[in-house]
Design an enzyme around this catalytic site. Structure first.
Site, PDB file in Angstrom:
ATOM      1  N   ARG B  58       0.811  -1.217   0.000  1.00 25.52           N
ATOM      2  CA  ARG B  58       0.000   0.000   0.000  1.00 25.52           C
ATOM      3  C   ARG B  58       0.842   1.263   0.000  1.00 25.52           C
ATOM      4  NH1 ARG B  58      -3.046  -3.743   1.562  1.00 25.52           N
ATOM      5  NH2 ARG B  58      -5.261  -3.664   1.057  1.00 25.52           N
ATOM      6  N   HIS B 135       5.635   6.221  11.151  1.00 29.85           N
ATOM      7  CA  HIS B 135       5.076   5.994   9.821  1.00 29.85           C
ATOM      8  C   HIS B 135       4.255   7.252   9.525  1.00 29.85           C
ATOM      9  CE1 HIS B 135       3.498   4.286   6.316  1.00 29.85           C
ATOM     10  NE2 HIS B 135       2.972   3.179   6.743  1.00 29.85           N
TER      11      HIS B 135
END
Lengths: 310, 310, 310
Positions: B58, B135
């Site tokens: 992704r 992240h």
């Protein structure tokens, strides 16, 4: 196939295409060949995703090249397909790709995977081969090659050699031929690799008659098109059986002496069923077939995703 | 975040972004969504390198799509990342990528890998996930999705389910929430997967209070956002323990009856912690979250590398 | 090398290039460096295929970046190269790539693979390294770097450290130097990794004298260029032998004190033969060498495939 007609649709099986659809597709591919420098960038700013859950260099690369030539960008899931995707459902993977792209070209080992993907995604799915029946762009390419080299598809005599049971290229080509009126279709396969009875019945429903043979020899002089496929050793329960029969499904220069005028097609890659000494013969058409993969797939992508109206 | 402000900078952690930076980033992403056909090719002639030393479909694909949509070219180290890079230091690999590209998006299993890369390279590094804390683009995307669907981030009640100990998405989201004023933040995790005490202390330093719960049931009717993550079996020393608790961190349609008005987010991929019967509910927001990944990452790339001044 | 002169030709070995060809190539690369924003998109609408049958991150990525900067599209066979290609002949794989692209950059472990490919394909092949002798673009890059940093290639004293027997970078550089008039060329290798006698003879035929040494120490103060390569443990029949000699082919800051004015090159990746404390010295030229890979390969691609006449 008018581009409007197929615009936004899924390409799951050649059975969904009418003869007229196919002829219009071939005409568009012809146009891309005639005017290579004048390709309109009909896919500019479009993103094409390729997702190959089973390796397939030719199909992946020719779709990629075709998309790039039309101005699209290509994102490829494939490097991760085998590792990452373990544990994620095809359903979710397709939804992810839909979030990032405008069209998905996919290959999958399971029967019906492309259909499932088309039910999940709102964007078009092109089946780059799934299960053992469907590989529509390959069958379109096969017919397109025959049309360009022989001038027509109707009225010709076809011999299809090799694995008629598991090879999706064979089933798809037969489905494609069922849209036309071939003079005869010979299936030359060892006993264990004959066409499954349900496929045979389906074809008969479409008025496509096939004749099963053990050896090519009997019809070599009588055919216009010889379509080769690989016979995979692993399909045989008994290796000795494989060793006994493989020679009957092999074509070399000597074999072709009797087959004047016939063209030889092969979806490739080839193993030893197609000798290299055939390459230099005028009948060797498989390299031209490979080359035509790009314009044919350009026509397909343009029909489904192109924004240019004609 | 004005594009000038972040121009040329590294994106290592969402902690480096002020609330105003985030709001400006979201405004830019909104703009990309409103005018999809009018995207300026602000990254034309720029090369973006992706280097994923840990698989991440992704993040890799959405950054790739975002870069392509802005007109950049993308070169991908990833196919070789696991094999070739063995034996070469991250230091040298980053220097190589710097020689070929204008920005590097990287993922790495080790804590601090993106920071190290940023010290080595003069070009911007975007951390696509490293170690168990950072992240940033995922946390930005999470907040952006909440803002679009709920109209605001402040004043909402959040339940975060699953692995609060090792999942970098959870820590990053908490860091992001610390820039806002959530009404309450419930962390619902099994005992072994609770937030590490040093992270908890850090968050308290930012005035972000979290409450730890064993089960979602107690707060189901009281939250606006349910953020799911996977619980990985391998994290449990005892498989029986995993089997005993996993049901408490699973959401299905029946569970959500009590959670009216809440939206469900998940960074995906999902395993069995998030039932498919949730997908059709209005509260299912994870697919929209996936879709928003492209405009959000376009905004991030444009802020860091875009040459257009506004 | 006028672009007309090399237009459409194969690049198999630096031996096929005259000194004038190389000088013209370097001039073109210089031009790409001087005017980075003004690169003509001389490869627009061209498809470059990369096919690496052996991993090679630097060569693959720098050719990819170079092609993209010139406006070409790149299709990469490499992800499948190791798996799919098993069982297909190189002959057929090259014909497939020829069907889809305008130029092939390939790497292959076998000696002569690029030559074979060039005999099969009508489109140009660029050898990105094959067997143990040829890696022309690397040798061109080495010479180009020397020329940019030292102002000339003639009249300099060269020490080449490491594996002179199996490293294709060493042989290719020697072939390249044979087009010039170096003052001296020292080959510093352990006994089992000395230059093969037939290569030595070939070089003597080109009037390139080489001197073999066991240790760098004797010539450290007398050389202008130190070219490092890896010594692979696996090459030694006896691990103890490797342990005994490896220190003699290692360069660190302390070693370089005696080598004032010399530049250090390395095709990279490095293992422990080149210490990190060298990086900050003015003599460290290997990172600049890596950076120059893009403009040098742009010049090469443009010379072979560019449509612009100058």
């Amino acid at each position: 196939m008018s581009r409007d007609h197929w615009s936004g649709k899924d390409v799951l099986s050649i059975l969904d295409f009418s003869r007229q659809d196919l002829e219009q597709l071939f005409a568009l591919a012809d146009e891309f060949i005639r005017r290579p420098g004048a390709v309109e960038k009909s896919l500019s700013d479009r993103i094409v995703a390729t997702a190959f859950f089973e390796p397939s260099t030719r199909t992946r690369l020719s779709f990629t090249t075709a998309a790039l030539k039309l101005g699209a960008k290509v994102v490829d899931l494939s490097p991760d397909a085998s590792s990452v995707m373990k544990g994620e459902s095809l359903h979710d993977t397709i939804l992810m790709l839909e979030a990032y792209s405008d069209l998905i070209v996919m290959r999958h080992p399971s029967e019906g995977a492309a259909l499932l993907a088309s039910e999940v995604a709102k964007i078009p799915i092109i089946n780059g081969g799934d299960g053992s029946q469907h590989h529509p762009s390959q069958a379109m390419l096969d017919l397109f090659t025959i049309k360009r080299l022989k001038g027509r598809i109707d009225g010709l005599r076809y011999a299809i050699l090799g694995d008629a049971r598991y090879a999706r290229t064979v089933t798809s080509l037969l489905y494609g031929l069922s849209k036309y009126r071939p003079a005869s279709v010979y299936l030359v396969s060892p006993e264990g690799l004959r066409l499954r009875s349900e496929i045979k019945a389906t074809l008969e429903g479409f008025n496509l008659e096939t004749q099963e043979l053990d050896k090519i020899d009997d019809v070599l002089g009588k055919v216009d098109v010889i379509y080769m496929t690989r016979i995979q050793k692993e399909r045989f329960p008994d290796v000795n059986e494989y060793e006994r029969v493989k020679g009957s499904y092999r074509i070399d220069k000597a074999t072709l002496v009797k087959a004047k005028g016939a063209i030889v097609l092969h979806p490739l890659p080839r193993m030893n069923e197609l000798a290299y000494d055939v390459d230099s013969l005028p009948s060797a058409a498989y390299m031209e077939q490979a080359r035509l993969g790009v314009p044919l797939r350009m026509a397909l992508l343009d029909s489904v995703l192109g924004r240019t109206k004609k």
